[in-house]
Enzyme design. Structure first.
Site, PDB file in Angstrom:
ATOM      1  N   ASP A   1      -2.525  13.568  -3.635  1.00 63.54           N
ATOM      2  CA  ASP A   1      -2.258  12.806  -4.682  1.00 63.54           C
ATOM      3  C   ASP A   1      -1.215  12.612  -5.242  1.00 63.54           C
ATOM      4  OD1 ASP A   1      -4.457  10.974  -6.892  1.00 63.54           O
ATOM      5  OD2 ASP A   1      -2.364  11.411  -7.759  1.00 63.54           O
ATOM      6  N   LEU A   2      -0.501  11.612  -5.920  1.00 60.79           N
ATOM      7  CA  LEU A   2       1.363  11.422  -5.688  1.00 60.79           C
ATOM      8  C   LEU A   2       1.275  11.871  -7.760  1.00 60.79           C
ATOM      9  CD1 LEU A   2       2.705   8.450  -4.301  1.00 60.79           C
ATOM     10  CD2 LEU A   2       2.719  10.836  -3.891  1.00 60.79           C
TER      11      LEU A   2
ATOM     12  N   ASP B   1      -2.709   5.767  -5.015  1.00 56.76           N
ATOM     13  CA  ASP B   1      -1.501   6.920  -4.410  1.00 56.76           C
ATOM     14  C   ASP B   1      -2.240   7.842  -4.016  1.00 56.76           C
ATOM     15  OD1 ASP B   1      -2.962   7.880  -6.893  1.00 56.76           O
ATOM     16  OD2 ASP B   1      -0.971   8.510  -8.041  1.00 56.76           O
TER      17      ASP B   1
HETATM   18  N1  GTP Z   1       1.666  -0.223  -7.138  1.00 58.68           N
HETATM   19  C1  GTP Z   1       0.575  -0.057  -6.813  1.00 58.68           C
HETATM   20  N2  GTP Z   1      -0.428   0.884  -8.048  1.00 58.68           N
HETATM   21  C2  GTP Z   1      -1.809   1.145  -7.570  1.00 58.68           C
HETATM   22  C3  GTP Z   1      -1.982   0.914  -6.059  1.00 58.68           C
HETATM   23  N3  GTP Z   1      -3.351   1.215  -6.948  1.00 58.68           N
HETATM   24  C4  GTP Z   1      -3.324   1.952  -8.162  1.00 58.68           C
HETATM   25  N4  GTP Z   1      -2.275   2.200  -8.206  1.00 58.68           N
HETATM   26  C5  GTP Z   1      -1.882   2.835  -9.492  1.00 58.68           C
HETATM   27  O1  GTP Z   1      -1.553   4.684  -9.611  1.00 58.68           O
HETATM   28  C6  GTP Z   1      -2.145   5.071 -10.502  1.00 58.68           C
HETATM   29  C7  GTP Z   1      -2.823   6.587  -9.482  1.00 58.68           C
HETATM   30  O2  GTP Z   1      -2.136   7.434 -11.006  1.00 58.68           O
HETATM   31  P1  GTP Z   1      -2.945   7.892 -11.207  1.00 58.68           P
HETATM   32  O3  GTP Z   1      -3.133   8.609 -10.049  1.00 58.68           O
HETATM   33  O4  GTP Z   1      -4.677   7.760 -11.698  1.00 58.68           O
HETATM   34  O5  GTP Z   1      -2.009   9.042 -12.184  1.00 58.68           O
HETATM   35  P2  GTP Z   1      -0.629   9.900 -11.831  1.00 58.68           P
HETATM   36  O6  GTP Z   1       0.501   9.094 -13.001  1.00 58.68           O
HETATM   37  O7  GTP Z   1      -0.305   9.300 -10.376  1.00 58.68           O
HETATM   38  O8  GTP Z   1      -0.996  11.045 -12.378  1.00 58.68           O
HETATM   39  P3  GTP Z   1      -1.503  12.415 -11.950  1.00 58.68           P
HETATM   40  O9  GTP Z   1      -1.617  12.208 -10.458  1.00 58.68           O
HETATM   41  O10 GTP Z   1      -2.100  12.820 -13.100  1.00 58.68           O
HETATM   42  O11 GTP Z   1       0.093  13.273 -11.512  1.00 58.68           O
HETATM   43  C8  GTP Z   1      -2.523   4.075 -11.979  1.00 58.68           C
HETATM   44  O12 GTP Z   1      -1.735   3.778 -12.617  1.00 58.68           O
HETATM   45  C9  GTP Z   1      -2.776   2.839 -10.524  1.00 58.68           C
HETATM   46  O13 GTP Z   1      -2.387   1.713 -11.144  1.00 58.68           O
HETATM   47  C10 GTP Z   1      -1.974   0.128  -5.578  1.00 58.68           C
HETATM   48  O14 GTP Z   1      -1.864  -0.403  -4.938  1.00 58.68           O
HETATM   49  N5  GTP Z   1      -0.084  -0.216  -5.832  1.00 58.68           N
END
Ligand code: GTP
Length: 323
Positions: free
Chosen positions: A184-185, A227
């Protein structure tokens, strides 16, 4: 009497012509060496070749290179089949890519049957071909939508599930270890918030590209959603310690590759385009498995738990699952 027979013969010929010449499906016949001995005019309407250009050709000359490969594979598979599959009255149905006179491509559904002489020897083949280009295209689009992530084109959760089930089955037979990596990013949301969803999408595409480069072709890289990505490493070593080392090496390679700077095009407030350098990392959870141990759901759950341990440990970290 003669007039009646002549009339019957004319009617029979008219019927034959109606059935063969007027039909939309291509009707064809070959000798035992698969050389075409008859082809109906529907082929000229469909592919543009006149019957006299086609008669005498090998059946494979009708197909594209891909078509030849798929039909040959089918014939090979069939010749390895059970005895019941070689019953004389059996039809073989398959789709094959055909070539057209103007260098185009179309798909045809072929229904073929063998012809036998009185001694039971194969003397040739006959059958029909019906164009099915639209159906094949539609099926491929449905498959793409059902099994692949539209942004990255990577396998989606459903296809990943299937691949993982297959890996477990293969590994059960081979006795080698496999590994599942869930990643996970880190802090990905900030990028979306700062530069917008499109820039976030661009980064996800680049992450997908880097991931694919980090593994062998036979390994699976899937996008789980958002992500989060999953990598399946097939057939590591038969020795646990060695497999652990191999999985660690790949996970490290992924971690380093994803942590390298990203150059992203962003739109500034004055609508001018600028390239910004962005830093992003990932947290990775890894689980090793042997076929008999667990279901794909267990493996994903364990790798996911390990990934959360990596997040808790400060991010940009790899953690192995201890179940
Ligand atoms: N650009 C884009 N964003 C996405 C997509 N699917 C999900 N997201 C976003 O990805 C983000 C996922 O965030 P999280 O994994 O919850 O949190 P994070 O900021 O990565 O933080 P940590 O995982 O806790 O390190 C959210 O802001 C979603 O809106 C997509 O297809 N495209």
């Amino acid at each position: 009497m003669v007039t009646q027979r002549t009339q019957e013969l004319r009617e029979s010929e008219a019927l034959y012509r109606l059935l063969t010449e007027e039909a939309l499906d291509v009707i064809w016949k070959t000798d035992r060496d698969l050389r075409i001995t008859y082809i109906s005019p529907a082929d000229e309407r469909l592919r543009g070749f006149k019957a006299k250009e086609v008669i005498g050709q090998q059946v494979f000359d009708l197909f594209t290179e891909d078509g030849v490969a798929s039909v040959k594979a089918l014939i090979e598979k069939r010749s390895e089949g059970a005895p019941s599959r070689t019953a004389p009255d059996e039809y073989l149905t398959f789709n094959a890519q055909h070539r057209t006179k103007n260098a185009g491509v179309l798909w045809g559904e072929v229904i073929a049957k063998r012809d036998f002489d009185a001694r039971g020897e194969i003397v040739g083949y006959h059958g029909t071909t019906r164009e099915c280009t639209d159906r094949v295209r539609l099926e491929s689009e449905v498959r793409q939508l059902a099994f692949f992530d539209p942004l990255t084109n990577l396998p989606n959760r459903r296809l990943l599930d299937d691949r993982l089930r297959q890996s477990i089955a293969v590994i059960k037979r081979s006795g080698n270890y496999g590994a599942v990596i869930v990643l996970d990013l880190d802090n990905f949301k900030i990028l979306n918030d700062l530069h917008g969803h499109d820039v976030g999408d661009f980064l996800l595409l680049e992450v997908a590209r880097r991931l694919v480069h980090c593994v062998r072709q036979k390994d699976t890289v899937a996008r789980f959603g958002g992500d989060e990505f999953v990598v399946i490493l097939d057939e590591l070593s038969t020795v646990k310690l060695m497999s652990l080392r191999q999985a660690t090496e790949v996970a490290e390679k992924i971690r380093n590759s994803l942590a390298a700077p990203y150059l992203l095009k962003v739109m500034q407030t004055d609508q001018a385009e600028a390239v910004v350098q962005h830093q992003c990392s990932a947290s990775l959870g890894v689980v090793l498995f042997l076929g008999q141990e667990a279901s794909q759901h267990d493996l994903l759950k364990w790798a996911d738990n390990a990934m959360y341990q990596a997040k808790a440990a400060g991010r940009n970290v790899i953690r192995f699952s201890d179940r």
